[in-house]
Design a protein around this motif. Structure first.
Motif: not given
Length: 467
Positions: A97, A100, A104, A119-120, A122, A125, A133, A349, A352-353, A408
């Motif tokens: 991220c 982190a 977030n 998680v939000n 990026f 990133t 992180d 994003q 990871m999302q 995470l």
């Protein structure tokens, strides 16, 4: 058939790599944090990051960072990136991220209209050491705990629970098939049902209200809050300096040029969307635009909100086009594989999302000054709720930290070697306790850096305003 065949290690070989790393970089070594003797002045680092930003908004950034050590921390990802570069690393990387901290992690909507915890943000990133992180998350919990007057023992309990959750979930993901890891997501309603027994009645009611509030904060809510009717037409409502419509921001010719550039941005960015969503986007028309000031770490970057309407004036779509610069991690890791920084953000994003905004895409545009700038685009608001750290009790923050740690781990397991990382972490709490010690040390450093910024404002070195 030609091409390069990718080498795949067996699970046993991957686990052996993780165990070997424990000898080279013992898990308890992560307790260490000693600032480098040549550590740059933190205020100078913050100023350097502000150099390419809009000069009239930079004082707002400093004003927000001055408010508390936690707010300073949120705006100082670059400072911590430089510090983390000198800390121990197991040698395994994942998509990070890059920022982190605890705020977030929040409630978000999936395209299928499920409320998710994920998680939000990026902006920073980039692939890098997974430990970075974990440590940024952990230090944020200590800093928030200090602001809430938690005892040292209470703060330690929060961080240990968070890191333990990360460690145990990484071990769980190490035993799962690749596709099962990819499909894992945290549904907010299922999560609340599973954890309700750990919450008191009052806390259960607060969580229920939070879920309901998140669902109410959709694009229609943003539409009603951020727009009004002027001479029969829907327009973005001014709220200077935080929201400034283009017609109030620039004189006629410059405004028309910028408006045309933003229209082209929205039109061209659609090519980065899947074909079905591109078709949906093209059913809307742009009707108004404004500059918007965003979160602490991003204040001063160019950020535009664009109002589009579809079938009629009650069919809105609010998009946010946000400038994407180079990640603060870039100086300390391998360079990004993406030439466009907006694409870097979007790719990170999506990786990871568990599920991302259906209108998430990117584009490069030329500004009025002739400079090329990268942007990423997403919906302005869609079922989002940010945690309120200042109202959390130790028990609630401990539970929240546990969710963040699990999430995470899920995000890192998608791109990193989850089997090697799990083997490195082991099945004891050595790493958990080490990171807890690190987080306290870094919170001390963050408080000193916050004081340095406060003194710089008092001495007139930098200008800060409240907004």
């Amino acid at each position: 058939m030609t091409g390069t065949r990718r080498m795949h290690l067996t699970p046993q070989e991957r686990a052996a790599r993780g165990r070997a790393a424990r000898t080279l970089v013992p898990p308890d070594s992560h307790a260490e944090f000693t600032p480098a003797t040549d550590r740059p002045d933190p205020v100078a680092m913050v100023e350097q990051q502000s150099a390419g930003r809009l000069t009239d908004l930079v004082p707002i950034r400093y004003g927000r960072m001055m408010e508390s050590p936690f707010r300073f921390y949120r705006g100082a990802a670059g400072v911590m990136a430089a510090d983390l570069a000198g800390t121990p690393s197991s040698g395994f990387t994942a998509q990070l991220c890059g920022d982190a901290h605890m705020l977030n992690f929040r409630l978000l909507a999936s395209p299928e209209r499920h409320l998710m915890f994920d998680v939000n943000d990026f902006d920073e990133t980039l692939p890098g050491p997974w430990e970075w992180d974990v440590k940024r998350l952990s230090a944020s919990l200590v800093i928030a705990g200090r602001a809430n007057d938690f005892s040292t023992k209470e703060r330690a309990g929060v961080v240990r629970e968070t890191v333990r959750s990360y460690r145990e979930w990484m071990d769980t993901f190490a035993g799962r098939r690749n596709i099962d890891v990819w499909y894992t997501r945290i549904d907010a309603d299922e999560l609340f049902a599973a954890l309700s027994g750990e919450l008191g009645r009052g806390e259960q009611r607060r969580v229920s209200r939070t879920l309901a509030k998140a669902r109410s904060r959709d694009h229609l809510h943003a539409f009603e809050k951020l727009t009004h009717v002027v001479k029969g037409e829907r327009r973005i409502a001014p709220d200077p300096p935080l929201v400034v419509p283009l017609e109030d921001l620039l004189p006629g010719v410059e405004r028309e040029q910028l408006e045309q550039q933003l229209r082209e941005l929205i039109d061209r960015y659609g090519h980065t969307l899947p074909s079905d969503r591109r078709a949906l986007l093209h059913q809307y028309r742009v009707v108004d635009m404004a500059r918007k000031v965003v979160g602490v770490g991003s204040v001063g970057t160019r950020c535009w909100i664009i109002l589009l309407l579809g079938r009629d004036d009650q069919d809105p779509l609010l998009l946010q086009a946000k400038e994407a610069g180079e990640s603060v991690l870039a100086e300390f890791t391998a360079p990004s594989e993406y030439a466009n920084q907006g694409e870097r953000v979007v790719a990170g994003q999506r990786l990871m999302q568990a599920t991302s905004d259906m209108f998430l895409g990117w584009e490069r545009v030329e500004g009025l000054d002739g400079r090329q700038r990268d942007f990423y685009v997403r919906q302005l608001r869609d079922w989002k709720a940010i945690p309120q750290a200042d109202t959390m009790s130790p028990d609630v923050m401990r539970l929240f930290g546990r969710l963040c740690g699990a999430n995470l781990a899920r995000a890192h397991a998608r791109s990193g070697d989850r089997i090697a990382i799990a083997a490195y972490l082991g099945d004891t709490d050595v790493f958990d306790r080490a990171v807890t010690a690190f987080a306290e040390l870094y919170a001390d450093r963050n408080e000193q850096d916050h004081r340095a910024l406060t003194e710089a404002v008092r001495d007139g070195r930098v200008t800060a305003v409240s907004a």
